[in-house]
Design a protein around this motif. Structure first.
Motif, short mmCIF file in Angstrom:
data_model
loop_
_atom_site.label_atom_id
_atom_site.label_comp_id
_atom_site.label_asym_id
_atom_site.label_seq_id
_atom_site.Cartn_x
_atom_site.Cartn_y
_atom_site.Cartn_z
N UNK A 1 0.83 -1.20 0.00
CA UNK A 1 0.00 0.00 0.00
C UNK A 1 0.87 1.26 0.00
N UNK A 2 1.94 1.24 0.76
CA UNK A 2 2.86 2.40 0.78
C UNK A 2 3.44 2.67 -0.60
N UNK A 3 3.87 1.62 -1.30
CA UNK A 3 4.40 1.78 -2.65
C UNK A 3 3.29 2.14 -3.63
N UNK A 4 2.13 1.51 -3.46
CA UNK A 4 1.03 1.72 -4.39
C UNK A 4 0.48 3.13 -4.40
N UNK A 5 0.49 3.79 -3.24
CA UNK A 5 -0.05 5.15 -3.19
C UNK A 5 0.97 6.20 -3.63
N UNK A 6 2.19 5.75 -3.95
CA UNK A 6 3.20 6.67 -4.43
C UNK A 6 4.31 6.95 -3.44
N UNK A 7 4.42 6.15 -2.39
CA UNK A 7 5.48 6.33 -1.41
C UNK A 7 6.84 5.94 -1.97
N UNK A 8 7.88 6.31 -1.24
CA UNK A 8 9.26 6.07 -1.68
C UNK A 8 9.98 5.27 -0.60
N UNK A 9 10.46 4.09 -0.96
CA UNK A 9 11.17 3.27 0.01
C UNK A 9 11.49 1.92 -0.57
N UNK A 10 12.33 1.15 0.12
CA UNK A 10 12.81 -0.12 -0.40
C UNK A 10 11.97 -1.31 0.01
N UNK A 11 12.24 -2.45 -0.63
CA UNK A 11 11.54 -3.69 -0.33
C UNK A 11 12.49 -4.74 0.27
N UNK A 12 13.75 -4.38 0.46
CA UNK A 12 14.70 -5.32 1.05
C UNK A 12 14.36 -5.58 2.52
N UNK A 13 14.20 -4.51 3.31
CA UNK A 13 13.86 -4.67 4.72
C UNK A 13 12.50 -5.35 4.91
N UNK A 14 11.45 -4.99 4.14
CA UNK A 14 10.21 -5.75 4.26
C UNK A 14 10.37 -7.23 3.94
N UNK A 15 11.25 -7.56 2.99
CA UNK A 15 11.50 -8.98 2.69
C UNK A 15 12.11 -9.69 3.89
N UNK A 16 13.07 -9.02 4.54
CA UNK A 16 13.65 -9.61 5.75
C UNK A 16 12.60 -9.76 6.85
N UNK A 17 11.76 -8.75 7.00
CA UNK A 17 10.70 -8.78 8.02
C UNK A 17 9.76 -9.95 7.76
N UNK A 18 9.29 -10.07 6.53
CA UNK A 18 8.37 -11.16 6.18
C UNK A 18 9.05 -12.51 6.41
N UNK A 19 10.32 -12.62 6.03
CA UNK A 19 11.05 -13.87 6.24
C UNK A 19 11.23 -14.21 7.70
N UNK A 20 11.45 -13.20 8.54
CA UNK A 20 11.59 -13.45 9.97
C UNK A 20 10.28 -13.95 10.57
N UNK A 21 9.16 -13.35 10.16
CA UNK A 21 7.87 -13.80 10.67
C UNK A 21 7.58 -15.24 10.22
N UNK A 22 7.86 -15.51 8.94
CA UNK A 22 7.66 -16.86 8.41
C UNK A 22 8.55 -17.86 9.12
N UNK A 23 9.83 -17.53 9.26
CA UNK A 23 10.77 -18.45 9.90
C UNK A 23 10.43 -18.71 11.35
N UNK A 24 10.03 -17.67 12.08
CA UNK A 24 9.67 -17.84 13.49
C UNK A 24 8.44 -18.73 13.63
N UNK A 25 7.42 -18.48 12.80
CA UNK A 25 6.22 -19.31 12.85
C UNK A 25 6.54 -20.76 12.49
N UNK A 26 7.36 -20.93 11.47
CA UNK A 26 7.78 -22.27 11.05
C UNK A 26 8.57 -22.95 12.17
N UNK A 27 9.48 -22.20 12.81
CA UNK A 27 10.28 -22.77 13.88
C UNK A 27 9.45 -23.20 15.07
N UNK A 28 8.47 -22.39 15.44
CA UNK A 28 7.58 -22.76 16.55
C UNK A 28 6.79 -24.01 16.19
N UNK A 29 6.35 -24.08 14.92
CA UNK A 29 5.57 -25.25 14.50
C UNK A 29 6.38 -26.54 14.56
N UNK A 30 7.61 -26.53 14.02
CA UNK A 30 8.41 -27.76 14.04
C UNK A 30 8.89 -28.08 15.45
#
Length: 596
Positions: free
Chosen positions: A349-378
């Motif tokens: 949404x930030x990018x879609x409305x015309x905001x300016x910023x990177x997607x590297x940090x969001x990728x790390x954030x999403x990966x951390x959430x995924x990895x933590x959830x996966x780790x708790x599950x296993x």
């Protein structure tokens, strides 16, 4: 006395003339000298380092001004001390205020500063000779800092890459550097920006070479290292010699964990590519819905972003405190998945409305959430084998970024630099390689190249309007030269190659199947070896170059032609794989002449 004065005047005049004839250091000398690229790389690195310091300061200043805190995601849901009577509802207004500030700025001065920045730099290097407007550095700094400070859920790597690259491009233009050197200076700016901002000098080098230049060479490596080291020194002097994230210690407790990490790599690739698709889906929706002036779009769209921040205030800004807490096991599985989905929505949404910023940090954030959830599950399923949850969060970060950006070397190096532990390397490499391979199977594009392809730009294709590249290979190829049997003796092959005029000839085996190409250079080197060491026939010297087919665009075939030894490559039938023609440098040049 007058004679002495006259002699003195004569000597002074001669000295002045000598000095005027002595070549003084000039911009051209700096540009052409062997040490010129070294000096320019250091200057670009210093500029990128200072730029990162200014950029970080702007982000903190705007965040403190608009939220009342250095990082609002560290205290999600708190009120703004500047306007305490609004309570947590101030987040509804802050994105609107930010949009009213950076929207007109970007629209008026540098429209290319909109979005996440890296694709624009990749395009400038691939098709525009490394040319980036110098005003991009200033506009990107202010626009991205305002976007992040007003709650935009984006990262700072895209902006600093574009800022540093604009500085490198400007220096190249000022010194009138060649196109290849200007591209290298652009990469140096990107490397310096990443290195100084994240205190990750190695990651800066490989980010620049893997994503910006798309190639590796000794000169490029040396120049980007110099720029990265120079920028890192400035960054560490300003921010301290600490990683920008505090992550838990990493260790592999059981060999079976490698299988779990491998599965996580595949899942992370799917999530990473899903993030890329969702990002542009939301951007398309915003384009379809908005009918007003572009300068007003970020402010009006800020209302929707404000609703997301009100429901999930952890999405405010980059969100590193939330990421760190997730790696430490501070959230339940359900909330981790909510944060994952929320980050995808808030960033898109930030990018879609015309905001300016990177997607590297969001990728790390999403990966951390995924990895933590996966780790708790296993861990719940196999507690004696799974190990610490934080390990999966770290692997998830690198694998998700690799799946989205398809930059495996950068992903490995930056996670290693963040943790400082060598024990992370084996599982990290395993997960990231699998994530990269899975991502390649799912899509030909990355989160960066997909933005360009949606605009009709193919980085591997010809520049729009170019005289070469739109033709197919079949229309410009030459007749196939004589085929050499694999049993041909070296001396006979040397004679045939010298008579052919091609410098390379295709080779077939006893059944007539194509096995590769043998070059005059390979035969000459083999004949120069000791008699006992040299092969008797050309069978061992034949090697297949990158395949070229008649239906392939000439622009793509040029990559295979330029990387191959000799003066040409065989053109292979797409179905049977047999040579049907020959593409040489001369035939490619004739195609240019025919269209000019």
């Amino acid at each position: 006395m007058s004679g002495i004065r006259a002699a003195t005047d004569t000597e002074q005049g001669a000295d002045t003339t000598a000095r005027s004839l002595t070549p003084a250091p000039t911009i051209a000398g700096l540009r052409n000298a062997p040490w010129g690229v070294t000096a320019l790389a250091v200057v670009v690195g210093a500029g990128a380092g200072v730029g990162s310091v200014v950029f970080r300061w702007c982000i903190k200043t705007f965040t403190r001004l608009l939220s009342g805190r250095t990082d609002y995601s560290a205290a999600p849901g708190a009120s703004n001390p500047h306007i305490p009577w609004l309570g947590p509802y101030f987040v509804l207004l802050v994105p609107v205020i930010g949009g009213l500030l950076y929207g007109p700025l970007v629209n008026r001065f540098a429209k290319e500063a909109r979005g996440h920045g890296v694709p624009e730099v990749m395009l400038a290097v691939a098709q525009r000779g490394g040319r980036i407007s110098p005003k991009v550095a200033v506009v990107k700094t202010l626009a991205s800092a305002l976007t992040i400070g007003s709650g935009g859920s984006v990262g700072r790597e895209g902006p600093i890459v574009q800022i540093g690259s604009a500085l490198g491009s400007t220096l190249g233009r000022v010194t009138k550097a060649t196109e290849s050197r200007t591209k290298l200076l652009v990469a140096c700016g990107a490397a310096g920006g990443i290195a100084a901002t994240f205190n990750a000098p190695l990651a800066g080098v490989f980010f620049a070479m893997e994503l910006i230049l798309g190639t590796f060479s000794a000169e490029a490596f040396g120049a980007t290292v110099l720029a990265s080291v120079t920028a890192s020194i400035i960054g560490r002097a300003s921010f301290g010699d600490v990683a920008f994230l505090t992550l838990p210690a990493f260790h592999v407790a059981h060999v079976a964990q490698y299988g779990l990490f491998a599965l996580l790599g595949v899942v992370a690739a799917v999530v990473g590519m899903g993030f890329a698709r969702f990002l542009y889906l939301i951007e398309d929706a915003c384009d379809w819905l908005w009918r007003g002036p572009e300068w007003l779009r970020p402010a009006v769209g800020g209302l929707a972003l404000g609703l997301v921040l009100l429901a999930l205030p952890e999405m405010y800004g980059v969100g590193y405190p939330v990421l760190e807490k997730a790696t430490e096991g501070g959230y339940a599985v359900g909330f981790l998945l909510l944060l994952l989905a929320g980050k995808m929505l808030a960033t898109s949404l930030t990018i879609g409305i015309g905001g300016s910023g990177g997607v590297f940090a969001p990728s790390l954030f999403i990966g951390a959430m995924l990895g933590s959830a996966y780790g708790i599950g296993v861990h719940d399923l196999i507690p004696g084998t799974a190990g610490a949850v934080g390990a999966y969060a770290l692997i998830g970060m690198g694998a998700t970024f690799a799946g989205a950006a398809r930059a495996p070397i950068t992903a490995v190096v930056i996670l290693f630099e963040l943790t400082g532990e060598y024990s992370i390397i084996l599982p990290l490499m395993l997960a990231i390689v699998l994530a990269t391979a899975t991502s390649r199977l799912l899509s030909r594009d990355t989160i960066y190249t997909l933005k360009l392809r949606r605009r009709g730009i193919d980085l591997e294709g010809p520049v729009p309007g170019a005289a070469i590249g739109t033709q197919h290979v079949g229309t410009v190829m030459e007749p196939l030269p004589s085929l050499l049997p694999a049993t041909t003796a070296l001396a006979d092959a040397a004679d045939l190659l010298s008579l052919s005029g091609h410098g390379a000839l295709p080779v077939v085996d006893g059944t007539g199947e194509y096995v590769g190409v043998v070059t005059a250079q390979a035969v000459a080197e083999a004949l120069a070896e000791q008699p006992d060491a040299a092969p008797r026939t050309i069978a061992q010297l034949a090697a297949p170059p990158a395949p070229v087919t008649p239906e392939q665009p000439l622009a793509q075939a040029l990559h295979a032609l330029l990387s191959a030894s000799g003066t040409g490559v065989p053109v292979l039938d797409a179905e049977r794989g047999k040579p049907v023609g020959w593409l040489s440098h001369q035939s490619a040049l004739r195609a240019v002449h025919a269209t000019t």
